[in-house]
Scaffold this active site. Structure first.
Site, mmCIF file in Angstrom:
data_model
loop_
_atom_site.group_PDB
_atom_site.id
_atom_site.type_symbol
_atom_site.label_atom_id
_atom_site.label_comp_id
_atom_site.label_asym_id
_atom_site.label_seq_id
_atom_site.Cartn_x
_atom_site.Cartn_y
_atom_site.Cartn_z
ATOM 1 N N ASP A 184 -31.134 17.028 -11.860
ATOM 2 C CA ASP A 184 -30.893 15.804 -11.959
ATOM 3 C C ASP A 184 -31.538 14.856 -10.335
ATOM 4 O O ASP A 184 -31.855 15.386 -9.465
ATOM 5 C CB ASP A 184 -29.382 15.242 -12.403
HETATM 6 C C1 NOJ Z 1 -28.955 10.318 -13.124
HETATM 7 C C2 NOJ Z 1 -28.215 10.619 -14.346
HETATM 8 O O1 NOJ Z 1 -26.940 11.611 -14.283
HETATM 9 C C3 NOJ Z 1 -28.940 11.436 -15.381
HETATM 10 O O2 NOJ Z 1 -28.603 11.493 -16.553
HETATM 11 C C4 NOJ Z 1 -30.110 10.192 -15.447
HETATM 12 O O3 NOJ Z 1 -31.463 11.066 -16.800
HETATM 13 C C5 NOJ Z 1 -31.050 10.238 -14.175
HETATM 14 N N1 NOJ Z 1 -30.232 9.586 -13.451
HETATM 15 C C6 NOJ Z 1 -32.543 9.292 -13.948
HETATM 16 O O4 NOJ Z 1 -32.540 8.342 -14.367
#
Ligand code: NOJ
Length: 758
Positions: free
Chosen positions: A292
């Site tokens: 993430d």
């Molecule tokens: C953080 C989020 O937790 C995740 O779900 C998302 O896909 C990413 N950022 C990218 O934006």
């Protein structure tokens, strides 16, 4: 009928079932192509494939790494970037893809990722709302529409579906998931994967790779606090958290995203057991794992990695294949491998997985196959897409209460007063996570209701909802002091036949980083509701929210309540069609509504405790002293304008041998005045087992359409898949014993019978 002799021997005979995924078989030709390509790649180019940069405009996390646009372009040219996220639009994607394909030594195309969470530009209801439809075909269609628009805009890969099971409405991200139940969550996960990926061949340029996120247990963050730690036992991990991920892997999902949380002290990003042993080995997942946003770097803040180098080593060894926005793999992995501190085989495994998905997507055959400006123009915002999201929106609405025959509204001769900032909002209904959508493009409830011309419609805003216009990157500031508009609203209410009040949370109040400790109607809204009720109790409350809310007063006093979530681009039309009875609501809650925050976690599939009832009429039983322990609205609950009756429950035998088909039948009758749809639900309870089982577990559901007065015989088949569970080592087992079977229209009002398994 009790079959006690079977219960006694229940632990002795156990079958372990093989759970390897059949869907993730490798294609030998693709593997050969990967071999050839990898034999030409330098270590730097390999690590480059594992590096992902954010694009140039949209930010979905803390400040992006990777430097200026020029620096990013330079690194793409050097073959040091494998992927970009949040670059969108054919022109923009072509600009970066051209560099990767035409100016690098090996011409390896980028894979372009984006958060396509509930629609791209034409926005569907938030995922939690879609889950309330229980309609797998409609949910699949919604993902298909989202995929087609994103693909037409040059995107190859979505960071969805989110399949985190959660029992905590304080956690803002419940809006992105399918609620609290692993069975429903698993079915919805598979439907969404199918909607995004189609038949998994990617022959169509309108399908994109999907991501199962967040792996794992993110929905169990302590106290519902965003980015927090998770302490979780194996029973919950294997039986609640992992099943939707397994279902997505079985459906052929091509990527998995780490979660931010720690699990029992280990950051998920470095959880080798979950990533390698379970996901990649046991489940046979052949796609790749993306971190993430900055989750590799954040292992330093967690106090797990001593520095960036250590973080890179732990993440890659655990099986995190691509670095999203930590900027750590690129500077450290090459040396770590050269110095013999990280085995090159870990890098090779990661690169092979990333290249595999690029090959599968057809990016090597034609890196520009997603880049067609004509298709972009024709697909995005098409009439068909608007129709699809409207259909999904209507199916997502849940009728929570309907007394005094307030609903459906009469179509003529009435004075209707519409109240609340949310009623005229064209932005809030789009919900959170809709980065590509243009602001203020939803049909508001006001606009939707204006289409019904037979009544006199009056709109008054009342006290403002917020003190400033909310955005994706900032907190929502609710108005708690300014009562301007209240008197005008009260005066108008005195003359209305029916008052429709649209209240709840702004669309940006849920989603990432939107945890709340208080889930009442925010700001002045409860006061507003009570003040209007004093002058006119004929209120239809239309709720807008991304999570269950504690609406006790409303639930006791307001005659009609419609759960309308954040329904997307066509929100206002969907709500109006339901209010006016052109669509008979059939949604059912995918998540329990608590009476108050102190009850959380409150969920339907809990264990019984040793003292579930007040059997001895004294205080020593499992309860709260200050509030009923039951939910305000249970899982699976939702009304219709008509009524349904369940009767005649039968099981084809009383005692089954393992492997035999168990058939459950019952009669479902529409006893009301309207034609309607019912989500008939089947629950089981394994009454005694080697690991205590929940009081009930959803194991089947069917959407049944019945004309007024009509009845149908409904059949459910139960197999070992539904009767088994995971033991504390993660083995799927089926035990002999007595099973209770329950059917009904929600998790509380059920008729039941029993059978034995020997
Ligand atoms: C953080 C989020 O937790 C995740 O779900 C998302 O896909 C990413 N950022 C990218 O934006």
């Amino acid at each position: 009928m009790k079959i006690t002799q079977i219960v006694i021997i229940s632990i002795i005979s156990i079958i372990t079932v093989n759970t390897v995924s059949a869907q993730q078989k490798l294609n030998p030709e693709t593997e050969k192509k990967i071999d050839v390509l990898m034999s030409k790649m330098t270590l730097e180019e390999k690590v480059g494939q594992m590096n992902q940069y954010n694009g140039f405009w949209d930010v979905t996390g803390p400040a992006p790494v990777g430097g200026s646009a020029e620096e990013k372009y330079e690194n793409i040219k050097k073959g040091l970037v494998g992927s970009m996220l949040t670059v969108r639009g054919v022109k923009e994607v072509k600009a970066v893809q051209k560099i990767a394909v035409e100016q690098t030594r090996l011409g390896i195309p980028l894979i372009i990722g984006f958060d396509v969470i509930h629609g791209y530009k034409t926005i569907s209801p938030i995922p939690l709302a879609e889950a309330a439809s229980w309609d797998l075909k409609a949910i699949e269609k919604s993902a298909e529409v989202a995929a087609s628009e994103a693909a037409a805009s040059g995107i190859n890969w979505t960071f969805g579906p989110m399949m985190d099971i959660s029992r905590d409405a304080r956690w803002g991200r419940v809006m992105e998931g399918a609620g609290e139940d692993p069975f429903l969550g698993g079915k919805i996960a598979a439907a969404r994967v199918k909607g995004f990926q189609g038949d998994n061949t990617f022959k169509s340029p309108s399908r994109i790779a999907a991501t199962a996120k967040h792996f794992a247990a993110y929905g169990f963050v302590e106290a519902g606090l965003e980015y927090n730690a998770v302490e979780i036992g194996n029973n919950t991990l294997f039986n609640q958290v992992l099943p939707p991920f397994k279902s997505a892997v079985d459906a052929g999902i091509r990527s998995v995203m780490n979660s931010f949380n720690t699990i029992n002290g280990t950051p998920a990003t470095a959880d080798r057991y979950l990533l390698r042993d379970v996901l990649k080995d046991k489940w046979n997942f052949s796609g790749f794992v993306v971190s993430d946003w900055a989750s590799i770097r954040e292992m330093i803040s967690w106090g797990f990695s001593k520095d960036e180098k250590a973080a890179a080593k732990s993440a890659v060894e655990a099986g995190t294949d691509m670095d999203m926005e930590s900027g750590i793999y690129l500077p450290y992995l090459i040396d770590l491998v050269k110095q013999g501190k990280v085995k090159e085989s870990f890098v090779d495994d990661a690169v092979r997985r990333i290249l595999r998905v690029k090959f599968e997507l057809g990016l090597f055959d034609d890196p520009y196959r997603f880049l067609d400006e004509k298709r972009e123009k024709e697909t995005i915002g098409s009439t068909a897409n608007h129709e699809a999201v409207l259909d999904m929106a209507k199916k997502s609405i849940v009728l929570l209460k309907n007394e005094k025959n307030l609903l459906p509204l009469k179509k003529s001769g009435q004075k209707i007063l519409l109240l609340g900032s949310l009623a005229e909002s064209k932005n809030s209904p789009l919900g959170s996570w809709r980065i590509a959508a243009d602001n203020n493009t939803a049909v508001s409830v006001l606009e939707g209701m204006k289409a019904y011309k037979g009544n006199q419609l009056n709109f008054v805003e009342g006290p403002k909802l917020t003190t400033s216009e909310p955005t994706f990157l900032t907190e929502v500031n609710y108005n708690t002091t300014d009562r301007k508009g209240l008197e005008e609203a009260k005066n108008a209410a005195k003359n209305a036949d029916v008052v429709v009040m649209v209240l709840g949370e702004h669309g940006f109040s849920s989603g990432e980083a939107r945890s709340r400790t208080n889930i009442d109607l925010p700001g002045l809204q409860e006061e507003f509701l009570k003040e209007i009720f004093k002058v006119n109790p004929n209120i239809v409350l239309v709720l807008n929210n991304g999570r269950p809310l504690t609406i006790n007063w409303a639930s006791e006093n307001i005659p009609a309540i419609v759960e309308a979530w954040h329904l997307g681009t066509q929100a206002g039309n969907a709500v109006s069609q339901v209010l006016y009875g052109d669509y008979n609501p059939s949604g059912k809650l995918p998540m329990t509504f608590p009476r108050n925050v102190g009850q959380i976690p409150v969920y339907y599939n809990h264990l019984n405790t040793g003292r579930p009832f007040d059997k001895d009429k004294n205080v020593f039983w499992s309860h709260y002293s200050d509030v009923e322990k039951t939910p305000l609205y249970p899982f699976g609950f939702g009304l219709s304008y008509t009524k349904f009756e369940y009767s005649d429950l039968k099981i084809n035998k009383k005692l089954f041998s393992k492997g035999e088909n168990i058939q459950v039948t019952f009669t479902l009758k529409n006893t009301g005045k309207y034609d309607g749809k019912e989500v008939a639900q089947l629950y089981i309870q394994d009454e005694s087992a080697s690991v205590a089982r929940p009081v009930k577990e959803l194991k089947g559901f069917q959407i049944v359409e019945l004309k007024s007065g009509e009845s149908k015989k409904i059949t459910f088949n139960l197999t070992e898949k539904e009767l088994g569970f995971y033991d504390n080592s993660g083995n799927f087992i089926i035990e002999e014993g007595t099973f209770k079977v329950m059917v009904g229209g929600n998790s509380e009002s059920l008729i039941s019978d029993e059978f034995g398994l020997e």
